[in-house]
Design a protein around this motif. Sequence first.
Motif, PDB file in Angstrom:
ATOM      1  N   THR A 216       0.836  -1.201   0.000  1.00 31.42           N
ATOM      2  CA  THR A 216       0.000   0.000   0.000  1.00 31.42           C
ATOM      3  C   THR A 216       0.871   1.251   0.000  1.00 31.42           C
ATOM      4  O   THR A 216       2.042   1.199   0.395  1.00 31.42           O
ATOM      5  CB  THR A 216      -0.935   0.021   1.228  1.00 31.42           C
ATOM      6  N   GLN A 217       0.264   2.342  -0.455  1.00 29.44           N
ATOM      7  CA  GLN A 217       1.017   3.598  -0.559  1.00 29.44           C
ATOM      8  C   GLN A 217       1.297   4.196   0.819  1.00 29.44           C
ATOM      9  O   GLN A 217       0.466   4.097   1.719  1.00 29.44           O
ATOM     10  CB  GLN A 217       0.201   4.610  -1.350  1.00 29.44           C
TER      11      GLN A 217
ATOM     12  N   SER B 222      -6.107  -4.441  -8.235  1.00 29.29           N
ATOM     13  CA  SER B 222      -6.495  -3.094  -8.700  1.00 29.29           C
ATOM     14  C   SER B 222      -7.719  -3.142  -9.608  1.00 29.29           C
ATOM     15  O   SER B 222      -8.399  -2.132  -9.773  1.00 29.29           O
ATOM     16  CB  SER B 222      -5.313  -2.427  -9.406  1.00 29.29           C
TER      17      SER B 222
ATOM     18  N   THR C 228     -10.868  -0.578  -1.897  1.00 27.80           N
ATOM     19  CA  THR C 228     -10.516   0.708  -1.270  1.00 27.80           C
ATOM     20  C   THR C 228      -9.034   0.810  -0.936  1.00 27.80           C
ATOM     21  O   THR C 228      -8.621   1.737  -0.253  1.00 27.80           O
ATOM     22  CB  THR C 228     -11.329   0.886   0.033  1.00 27.80           C
TER      23      THR C 228
ATOM     24  N   GLN D 170      -5.231   1.647  -1.211  1.00 24.03           N
ATOM     25  CA  GLN D 170      -4.349   2.618  -1.897  1.00 24.03           C
ATOM     26  C   GLN D 170      -3.072   1.877  -2.268  1.00 24.03           C
ATOM     27  O   GLN D 170      -2.146   1.779  -1.460  1.00 24.03           O
ATOM     28  CB  GLN D 170      -4.030   3.780  -0.952  1.00 24.03           C
TER      29      GLN D 170
ATOM     30  N   SER E  25       0.418   0.726  -3.893  1.00 25.75           N
ATOM     31  CA  SER E  25       1.677   1.337  -4.310  1.00 25.75           C
ATOM     32  C   SER E  25       2.010   0.856  -5.723  1.00 25.75           C
ATOM     33  O   SER E  25       1.686  -0.267  -6.097  1.00 25.75           O
ATOM     34  CB  SER E  25       2.779   0.924  -3.326  1.00 25.75           C
TER      35      SER E  25
END
Lengths: 73, 213
Positions: free
Chosen positions: B51-52, B163, B169, B171, B173
């Motif tokens: 995740t980001q 994705s 939901t 986020q 990377s």
Amino acid sequence: MPIIVNVDVMMAKRKMSLTELASKVDITLANLSILKTGKAKAIRFGTLEAICKALDCQPGDVLEYVAEKGVGE
Amino acid sequence: MKAKEIIVSPKVLRYTFLALTAGGCLMLFLNLSSYFGITSDGPFIRGYVSTQGDYGPTVQPLSDGNGSYKIFNFGERKLVLLDFSNLPSFMQFRHMFYILCQKMVWFLAIIVMYQMYRIFRNLDRKVMFRDENTRRIRLIALAVLLYPIMGFLAEVQFKAIVSQLPGHTLQLSSIPILDQEIVYGAILSLVIFALADVFRSGTQLQQEQDLTI
């Protein structure tokens, strides 16, 4: 390899069998066969001395240098 | 007084690696069968996504007032499990490709274990410096190099699958947090390749020794 092993020639001259030479030199038949067929990469002075003693010859009678074709011409 | 040496015999290591190879094969088989719903409730795949992070450091002052410390958040890895209601929705190229990449990592690990077993079997039989062992060490080096690369590919593929999930939901990377593993794998692989070269020289010396009468 330009070094030729003439053990078989000397054995024929002395009328000696492979087994007899192996027992006199105290090396295995397999190793003697490697030497006879020219597969050996090196020979110990001790082995050479024992072979010369058994065959009553000089190292030059057992080993011979033959230049490879195309090398050094 | 001389300390007693503890020597692990090649026989012990040989059978240890044999057990690891067999265990790895069994685990791979069970894992694959559970993915396809044979030994589980239904078909599913699971994997990690990165995740980001927010990248900006969070500054925390020290309680005694003598400075501060910064926390950088580069994202984290999360385990995602995708359940499929039926086999046709599971049997898609991208899912199969992901499973192939993910299981290739296991397969490479099994190859390494098997090669180690064969090397120790040769050592146990006093057959050390042979071309066969050099080839096996080179194969291990290659597997060690490919191991993190396949892991990276699997995570990239899994990220692409996640994705495209409707309504997710997360986020995600853009790059999985795996780049260090690839570097470590490459370095380790180079070290093992160098070891294989040392072994090759040893093999040549052994051959010369064997052919010295």
